[in-house]
Design a protein around this motif. Structure first.
Motif, short mmCIF file in Angstrom:
data_model
loop_
_atom_site.label_atom_id
_atom_site.label_comp_id
_atom_site.label_asym_id
_atom_site.label_seq_id
_atom_site.Cartn_x
_atom_site.Cartn_y
_atom_site.Cartn_z
N THR A 195 0.81 -1.22 0.00
CA THR A 195 0.00 0.00 0.00
C THR A 195 0.85 1.27 0.00
N PRO A 196 0.28 2.39 -0.47
CA PRO A 196 0.96 3.69 -0.34
C PRO A 196 1.11 4.06 1.14
N THR A 197 2.14 4.80 1.44
CA THR A 197 2.33 5.27 2.81
C THR A 197 2.14 6.79 2.92
N LEU A 198 1.82 7.43 1.82
CA LEU A 198 1.44 8.83 1.80
C LEU A 198 0.00 8.92 1.31
N VAL A 199 -0.85 9.63 2.06
CA VAL A 199 -2.26 9.71 1.68
C VAL A 199 -2.75 11.16 1.77
N ARG A 200 -3.84 11.42 1.07
CA ARG A 200 -4.43 12.76 1.07
C ARG A 200 -5.16 13.02 2.39
N PRO A 201 -5.34 14.32 2.72
CA PRO A 201 -6.02 14.66 3.98
C PRO A 201 -7.40 14.06 4.11
N GLU A 202 -8.18 14.02 3.00
CA GLU A 202 -9.53 13.50 3.10
C GLU A 202 -9.56 12.02 3.45
N VAL A 203 -8.52 11.28 3.05
CA VAL A 203 -8.46 9.86 3.40
C VAL A 203 -8.05 9.70 4.86
N MET A 204 -7.05 10.45 5.28
CA MET A 204 -6.62 10.38 6.68
C MET A 204 -7.76 10.79 7.60
N SER A 205 -8.46 11.86 7.26
CA SER A 205 -9.59 12.32 8.06
C SER A 205 -10.72 11.30 8.03
N SER A 231 -1.31 0.67 7.41
CA SER A 231 -1.88 0.57 6.07
C SER A 231 -3.40 0.51 6.12
N GLU A 232 -3.98 0.45 7.33
CA GLU A 232 -5.43 0.59 7.48
C GLU A 232 -5.94 1.83 6.75
N VAL A 233 -5.17 2.91 6.81
CA VAL A 233 -5.60 4.17 6.22
C VAL A 233 -5.74 4.05 4.71
N ALA A 234 -4.69 3.54 4.06
CA ALA A 234 -4.74 3.39 2.61
C ALA A 234 -5.79 2.37 2.20
N LEU A 235 -5.91 1.29 2.96
CA LEU A 235 -6.89 0.25 2.62
C LEU A 235 -8.32 0.76 2.81
N ALA A 236 -8.55 1.60 3.82
CA ALA A 236 -9.87 2.20 4.01
C ALA A 236 -10.20 3.14 2.86
N GLY A 237 -9.19 3.86 2.37
CA GLY A 237 -9.41 4.79 1.28
C GLY A 237 -9.51 4.13 -0.09
N TYR A 238 -9.14 2.87 -0.18
CA TYR A 238 -9.08 2.15 -1.45
C TYR A 238 -10.41 2.18 -2.21
N HIS A 239 -11.52 2.03 -1.48
CA HIS A 239 -12.83 1.99 -2.12
C HIS A 239 -13.66 3.26 -1.86
N THR A 240 -12.99 4.38 -1.57
CA THR A 240 -13.70 5.64 -1.36
C THR A 240 -14.63 5.96 -2.54
N ASP A 241 -15.85 6.42 -2.21
CA ASP A 241 -16.83 6.83 -3.22
C ASP A 241 -17.28 5.68 -4.12
N GLU A 242 -17.19 4.44 -3.63
CA GLU A 242 -17.60 3.30 -4.44
C GLU A 242 -18.80 2.59 -3.82
#
Length: 424
Positions: A195-205, A231-242
Motif C-alpha cells: 500500500t501507499p504510505t502517503l495519503v491525502r487529507p480527506e483519506v486520513m480524516s 496501512s489501514e488508512v490506505a486500505l480504508a481509502g481504497y474503495h472511497t466513493d464506491e
C-alpha cells in the motif's frame, strides 16, 4: 461518522457514548442544533427554488406590465435563492464538521473508563520461569546487540532518537515474521497488497485519525500529504466513493507497508530499544463487510492474530479495551498483549477493531440495499505482524548462552535455522 438518524432518534445513547469515552456530551446538543439549522436552511432554499421555477413558467406566459413585475420578482428571488443556497451549504458544512468530532458508539459490553479499565478475556500460554531455568533475563536490545541484529546508535546518528537499523539476522527475522504473517493472512482469506504510505487529507480524516491523536501523525505541508501509521488508512481509502458488491461475502485485504508515528505523547516511555519507535513495518488486515456481519468478522480477525502469536510460541493475553481507550473510529477493540520478561509486564503487540459503519460513512463507501438505494458498509481492521513482535520473540525465546530459539513457523524464511547464535 455516526448515523445522524440515530443521533436524532436516540441522543441519550450518543451522550452516554461520549461519557463512556471520556469526551464532552455537550457536543451532542451542538450537533443536533447544527443539524436542525441545516435542515431548516435546506427547506428554505428548496421552497425559494420551487417558487423560482414556477415564476419562470409564468414569465413565459405573461405580457406587458405583468411580465415586467414578474421579471423584477424573478431577479429578486434569484438573489435570495443564491443566498439561501450559500446559507444551506454553510449550515451543512458546520453540521458535518461537528458530527465528525463524535467518536463511534461503543458496542454493548465494552468496558467504560480509560486505558486501565480494560477487561481481561483470557490468557494463552504460560510465561517461562527463567529463574528456575537459571537464565539471566536480558532485554531485547541486549539480546539483539549480541546477535548483531539491532543497531540503535547508528540509527540515532542517521535519523535521531527512536530510529534504528535492523542488521543481519535482525533484518532477516523481521522479514520472516512479516512473511509468515502475510502467509497466515492469505490462509485466512485475505488478498495481499503493498500500500501507499502517503495519503491525502480527506483519506486520513475519513479513517478517523485526525481527531485527538492528530499530533501522532507526520504531515508534509508542502505536498499536503500525511505519512500513515498503518496501512489501514490506505486500505480504508481504497474503495472511497464506491458502491461495493458484498453478495459473496466480505472483501478482505492484507496490506504490507512501512509505518510512521511521531510518538508525540510518549516522552520518557520505552526509550530503550525498539518498543516505541518512529518507523516500523507491519502487515495489516482490513475488511469491508455488511454491518450485520461485522462482529463475526471481528472475531475472525482476532482468531487470525491469535493463530500467529501461538505459532510464534508467545505467551499472551487478550483484553477488551475500555471505551476511553478506543480510537475515534472503533466501536470495539481487542488487544493481544505478549509477556515481556525483562519488564515483567504485558506489552501490546497487536489489536483488532470493529469500526462498524463509521469510516465508510465518512469515505462514502456503500452497498446496494434491498430497497434499491445504498447503505454504508462496515469496516474491520487488525494487525497480524509487526516490527514490535521482534521484542517479544527475542525476550521470550532467549537462552542462557545468549542464543535465541526460532519457532518452527519462521524457519522456512530463515533457511531452516533453529537457533540464532550470538556473534563475537
Amino acid at each position: 461518522m455516526i448515523d445522524l438518524k440515530l443521533l436524532r432518534a436516540e441522543p441519550d445513547l450518543v451522550r452516554q457514548s461520549q461519557i463512556s469515552r471520556g469526551d464532552d456530551p455537550a457536543i451532542v446538543d451542538q450537533v443536533l442544533a447544527a443539524d436542525a439549522a441545516n435542515r431548516t436552511a435546506l427547506q428554505d432554499f428548496e421552497a425559494a427554488r420551487a417558487e423560482q421555477k414556477s415564476l419562470g413558467k409564468l414569465v413565459a406566459q405573461a405580457t406587458g406590465d405583468e411580465k415586467q413585475a414578474l421579471l423584477a420578482r424573478t431577479k429578486e428571488l434569484s438573489a435570495k435563492v443564491k443566498q439561501l443556497q450559500a446559507d444551506a451549504d454553510a449550515a451543512a458544512a458546520t453540521a458535518t464538521e461537528l458530527a465528525r468530532s463524535l467518536g463511534n458508539i461503543p458496542e454493548p459490553g465494552v468496558p467504560a473508563g480509560g486505558a486501565d479499565d480494560y477487561a481481561v478475556l483470557r490468557h494463552v500460554g504460560t510465561p517461562r520461569d527463567f529463574a528456575a531455568e537459571r537464565v539471566e533475563v536480558q532485554d531485547h536490545l541486549a539480546i539483539g546487540e549480541g546477535l548483531k541484529a539491532i543497531d540503535m546508535e547508528r540509527g540515532a546518528k542517521v535519523s535521531g532518537a527512536r530510529f534504528y537499523f535492523l542488521t543481519g539476522i535482525g533484518a532477516r527475522l523481521e522479514l520472516a515474521i512479516l512473511n509468515a504473517a502475510m502467509a497466515t493472512a492469505i490462509d485466512h482469506g485475505f488478498s495481499p497488497m503493498i500500500t501507499p504510505t502517503l495519503v491525502r487529507p480527506e483519506v486520513m480524516s475519513g479513517t478517523g485519525f485526525l481527531g485527538k491523536h492528530a499530533d501522532e501523525i507526520y504531515y508534509l505541508e508542502k505536498d499536503d500529504l500525511y505519512l500513515t501509521g498503518t496501512s489501514e488508512v490506505a486500505l480504508a481509502g481504497y474503495h472511497t466513493d464506491e458502491i461495493l458488491d458484498l453478495e459473496d461475502g466480505a472483501l478482505r485485504y492484507a496490506g504490507w507497508s512501512a509505518c510512521y508515528r511521531r510518538e508525540a505523547g510518549s516522552a520518557g516511555r520505552d526509550t530503550r530499544g525498539i518498543i516505541r519507535v518512529h518507523q516500523f513495518h507491519k502487515v495489516e488486515m482490513f475488511a469491508y463487510v455488511r454491518p450485520e456481519d461485522a462482529a463475526e468478522e471481528h472475531a475472525r480477525f482476532l482468531a487470525a492474530e491469535e493463530s500467529m502469536l501461538q505459532a510464534l510460541e508467545l505467551p499472551y493475553r487478550v483484553i477488551d479495551t475500555a471505551a476511553g481507550d478506543l480510537g475515534m473510529s472503533a466501536a470495539r477493540k481487542f488487544d493481544c498483549e505478549a509477556w515481556l520478561p525483562s519488564q515483567e509486564r504485558w506489552m501490546e503487540v497487536t489489536s483488532t477493531s470493529n469500526c462498524t459503519t463509521y469510516q465508510a460513512r465518512r469515505l462514502r463507501i456503500r452497498e446496494r440495499s434491498e430497497a434499491g438505494g445504498t447503505e454504508p458498509v462496515a469496516t474491520v481492521n487488525g494487525t497480524i505482524g509487526t516490527t514490535r513482535w521482534l521484542v517479544a520473540l527475542l525476550e521470550n525465546h532467549q537462552q542462557a548462552d545468549g542464543s535465541v530459539h526460532v519457532p518452527e513457523v519462521l524457519r522456512p524464511y530463515l533457511g531452516g535455522v533453529e537457533r540464532l547464535e550470538p556473534l563475537a
